[in-house]
Design an enzyme around this catalytic site. Structure first.
Site, PDB file in Angstrom:
ATOM      1  N   GLY A   1      -5.301  -5.462  12.103  1.00 46.65           N
ATOM      2  CA  GLY A   1      -4.591  -6.186  14.024  1.00 46.65           C
ATOM      3  C   GLY A   1      -3.868  -5.355  14.498  1.00 46.65           C
TER       4      GLY A   1
ATOM      5  N   GLU B   1      -7.126  -2.684  16.197  1.00 45.33           N
ATOM      6  CA  GLU B   1      -7.688  -3.641  16.824  1.00 45.33           C
ATOM      7  C   GLU B   1      -7.441  -4.413  18.309  1.00 45.33           C
ATOM      8  OE1 GLU B   1      -7.868  -6.309  13.194  1.00 45.33           O
ATOM      9  OE2 GLU B   1     -10.335  -6.543  13.999  1.00 45.33           O
TER      10      GLU B   1
ATOM     11  N   ALA C   1      -2.338  -7.754  11.062  1.00 48.67           N
ATOM     12  CA  ALA C   1      -1.550  -9.250  10.922  1.00 48.67           C
ATOM     13  C   ALA C   1      -0.983  -9.448   9.746  1.00 48.67           C
ATOM     14  CB  ALA C   1      -3.107  -9.915  10.436  1.00 48.67           C
TER      15      ALA C   1
ATOM     16  N   GLU D   1      -8.752  -3.024   6.135  1.00 50.33           N
ATOM     17  CA  GLU D   1      -9.050  -4.611   5.058  1.00 50.33           C
ATOM     18  C   GLU D   1      -9.720  -4.310   4.677  1.00 50.33           C
ATOM     19  OE1 GLU D   1      -9.538  -3.322   8.727  1.00 50.33           O
ATOM     20  OE2 GLU D   1      -8.278  -5.671  10.225  1.00 50.33           O
TER      21      GLU D   1
HETATM   22  N1  CAA Z   1       1.645  -7.697   7.336  1.00 48.95           N
HETATM   23  C1  CAA Z   1       2.910  -7.900   6.648  1.00 48.95           C
HETATM   24  N2  CAA Z   1       4.517  -7.587   6.553  1.00 48.95           N
HETATM   25  C2  CAA Z   1       4.293  -5.612   6.729  1.00 48.95           C
HETATM   26  C3  CAA Z   1       2.949  -5.461   6.648  1.00 48.95           C
HETATM   27  C4  CAA Z   1       1.466  -6.206   7.515  1.00 48.95           C
HETATM   28  N3  CAA Z   1       0.750  -6.190   7.971  1.00 48.95           N
HETATM   29  N4  CAA Z   1       3.109  -3.626   6.630  1.00 48.95           N
HETATM   30  C5  CAA Z   1       4.031  -3.749   6.294  1.00 48.95           C
HETATM   31  N5  CAA Z   1       5.171  -4.702   6.143  1.00 48.95           N
HETATM   32  C6  CAA Z   1       6.224  -5.006   5.839  1.00 48.95           C
HETATM   33  C7  CAA Z   1       6.105  -4.689   4.051  1.00 48.95           C
HETATM   34  O1  CAA Z   1       5.837  -5.506   3.728  1.00 48.95           O
HETATM   35  C8  CAA Z   1       7.320  -4.385   3.969  1.00 48.95           C
HETATM   36  O2  CAA Z   1       8.751  -5.512   3.611  1.00 48.95           O
HETATM   37  P1  CAA Z   1       9.070  -5.439   3.161  1.00 48.95           P
HETATM   38  O3  CAA Z   1      10.422  -3.662   3.575  1.00 48.95           O
HETATM   39  O4  CAA Z   1      10.014  -7.011   3.162  1.00 48.95           O
HETATM   40  O5  CAA Z   1       8.809  -5.283   1.096  1.00 48.95           O
HETATM   41  C9  CAA Z   1       8.170  -3.040   5.518  1.00 48.95           C
HETATM   42  O6  CAA Z   1       7.196  -3.899   6.050  1.00 48.95           O
HETATM   43  C10 CAA Z   1       7.291  -2.182   5.346  1.00 48.95           C
HETATM   44  O7  CAA Z   1       6.891  -1.719   3.928  1.00 48.95           O
HETATM   45  P2  CAA Z   1       5.989  -0.507   3.295  1.00 48.95           P
HETATM   46  O8  CAA Z   1       7.683  -0.728   2.389  1.00 48.95           O
HETATM   47  O9  CAA Z   1       4.657  -1.025   2.721  1.00 48.95           O
HETATM   48  O10 CAA Z   1       6.163   0.956   4.026  1.00 48.95           O
HETATM   49  P3  CAA Z   1       5.427   1.932   3.302  1.00 48.95           P
HETATM   50  O11 CAA Z   1       6.138   2.780   4.209  1.00 48.95           O
HETATM   51  O12 CAA Z   1       5.806   2.365   2.281  1.00 48.95           O
HETATM   52  O13 CAA Z   1       4.299   1.792   3.817  1.00 48.95           O
HETATM   53  C11 CAA Z   1       2.607   1.088   5.520  1.00 48.95           C
HETATM   54  C12 CAA Z   1       3.612   1.395   5.525  1.00 48.95           C
HETATM   55  C13 CAA Z   1       1.398   1.802   5.343  1.00 48.95           C
HETATM   56  C14 CAA Z   1       2.212   0.287   7.608  1.00 48.95           C
HETATM   57  C15 CAA Z   1       2.425   0.485   3.884  1.00 48.95           C
HETATM   58  O14 CAA Z   1       3.405  -1.143   4.979  1.00 48.95           O
HETATM   59  C16 CAA Z   1       0.647  -0.573   4.727  1.00 48.95           C
HETATM   60  O15 CAA Z   1      -0.265  -0.233   4.293  1.00 48.95           O
HETATM   61  N6  CAA Z   1       1.400  -2.294   5.706  1.00 48.95           N
HETATM   62  C17 CAA Z   1       0.108  -3.279   5.271  1.00 48.95           C
HETATM   63  C18 CAA Z   1      -1.374  -1.978   6.944  1.00 48.95           C
HETATM   64  C19 CAA Z   1      -2.748  -3.247   6.307  1.00 48.95           C
HETATM   65  O16 CAA Z   1      -3.381  -2.977   5.721  1.00 48.95           O
HETATM   66  N7  CAA Z   1      -3.052  -4.085   7.353  1.00 48.95           N
HETATM   67  C20 CAA Z   1      -3.649  -4.869   7.795  1.00 48.95           C
HETATM   68  C21 CAA Z   1      -3.842  -6.029   7.805  1.00 48.95           C
HETATM   69  S1  CAA Z   1      -4.698  -7.447   7.817  1.00 48.95           S
HETATM   70  C22 CAA Z   1      -5.561  -7.245   9.125  1.00 48.95           C
HETATM   71  O17 CAA Z   1      -4.460  -6.689  10.240  1.00 48.95           O
HETATM   72  C23 CAA Z   1      -6.758  -8.594   9.288  1.00 48.95           C
HETATM   73  C24 CAA Z   1      -7.653  -8.415  10.663  1.00 48.95           C
HETATM   74  O18 CAA Z   1      -7.949  -7.391  10.991  1.00 48.95           O
HETATM   75  C25 CAA Z   1      -6.470  -9.363  11.687  1.00 48.95           C
END
Ligand code: CAA
Length: 260
Positions: A111, A114, A66, A134
């Site tokens: 998400g 999921e 998400a 999460e």
């Molecule tokens: N939401 C918003 N933006 C996201 C994102 C997310 N879930 N995942 C990645 N992005 C964005 C980053 O902020 C970044 O944006 P900028 O270039 O503007 O800074 C861009 O995508 C590229 O990401 P990274 O620079 O972090 O890329 P990376 O290769 O170094 O890492 C990754 C990749 C491991 C996927 C890392 O981006 C990450 O950990 N993302 C978050 C994953 C996460 O925590 N997901 C769970 C979300 S909560 C949820 O989903 C709740 C639910 O159940 C409903």
């Protein structure tokens, strides 16, 4: 409706839905969820769609979760509403009478994992990474992860993923039954389409009823589920496809199913 965050392609009965927010690793914000819901309402009725494939745009991410930026300032009530929207979308995918295959082309986190769990079958590219991270954000999975993951891979393994926030690679996802198969990234969509074509070659009523039997049967006790299966089994005998399928077998020829 024209979509801002989805690309939709259709050929030979297969509709591919591509989540298209590459700059945010295809993260699911409210608009993307609303568009997905609308797409599934449409595809459920669409005569040109027999199997649906969901994938992410680009080569790095299926869906990285998400949208964290969009969630950051939500109030508790807004967060609950957002989770409900996510649940509704996963339900449209899961309850779709047509088979839905997730072609997981990279990160499937939060998400995104999921959403893959809401699909019927998950094919992982060799660079796929699954996880429910999460807890790293101080929250729990909100689009069904605590429930569907435990049902698919068992309580112990699901809790390990959810409590540690650790990701698993493609090989491990296959080993624990999260992914159905692993293929090289460049063969991912082709493999998903081949599987879709195999499914399309069968009697579409049988396919639909089989999905219903498995999905709904898992929600009730075994005795009633088996009774339910008998009802759906009986229903197959009201179709021309059953007559054709059995006749073709006995005449030692390929069945020509009409979906009737
Ligand atoms: N939401 C918003 N933006 C996201 C994102 C997310 N879930 N995942 C990645 N992005 C964005 C980053 O902020 C970044 O944006 P900028 O270039 O503007 O800074 C861009 O995508 C590229 O990401 P990274 O620079 O972090 O890329 P990376 O290769 O170094 O890492 C990754 C990749 C491991 C996927 C890392 O981006 C990450 O950990 N993302 C978050 C994953 C996460 O925590 N997901 C769970 C979300 S909560 C949820 O989903 C709740 C639910 O159940 C409903």
């Amino acid at each position: 409706m024209p979509y801002k965050n989805l690309l939709i392609e259709n050929e030979n009965g297969i509709t591919t839905v591509i989540i298209n927010r590459p700059k945010a690793m295809n993260a699911l914000n409210e608009l993307t969820l609303i568009e997905l819901q609308d797409a599934f309402i449409h595809l459920t009725e669409d005569k040109a769609t027999q199997v649906i494939i969901i994938t992410g745009s680009g080569e790095k991410a299926f869906i990285a979760g998400a949208d964290i930026a969009a969630m950051q300032s939500l109030t508790a009530l807004e967060a609950r509403q957002f989770a409900k929207l996510g649940h509704q979308v996963m339900r449209y995918i899961e309850a779709c009478p047509k088979p839905v295959i997730a072609a997981v082309n990279g990160f499937a986190l939060g998400g995104g994992c999921e959403l893959a769990l809401g699909c019927d079958i998950r094919i992982a590219a060799d660079n796929a990474r699954f996880g429910q991270p999460e807890v790293n954000l101080g929250i729990i999975p909100g689009f069904g992860g605590t429930q569907r993951l435990a049902r698919l891979i068992g309580k112990g393994r699901a809790l390990e993923l959810i409590l540690t926030g650790n990701m698993v690679d493609a090989a491990e996802s296959y080993r624990i039954g999260l992914a159905n198969k692993i293929v090289p990234q460049e063969q991912l969509l082709e493999t998903a389409k081949q599987m879709a074509t195999t499914i399309i070659s069968k009697g579409s009523y049988a396919v639909r009823l089989a999905k219903e039997a498995v999905r709904n049967g898992l929600e009730i006790d075994l005795e009633r589920a088996n009774q339910y299966e008998s009802e759906l089994f009986g229903l197959c005998f009201a179709t021309a496809d059953q007559k054709e399928g059995m006749e073709a077998f006995l005449e030692k020829r390929q069945a020509d199913f009409k979906g009737a």
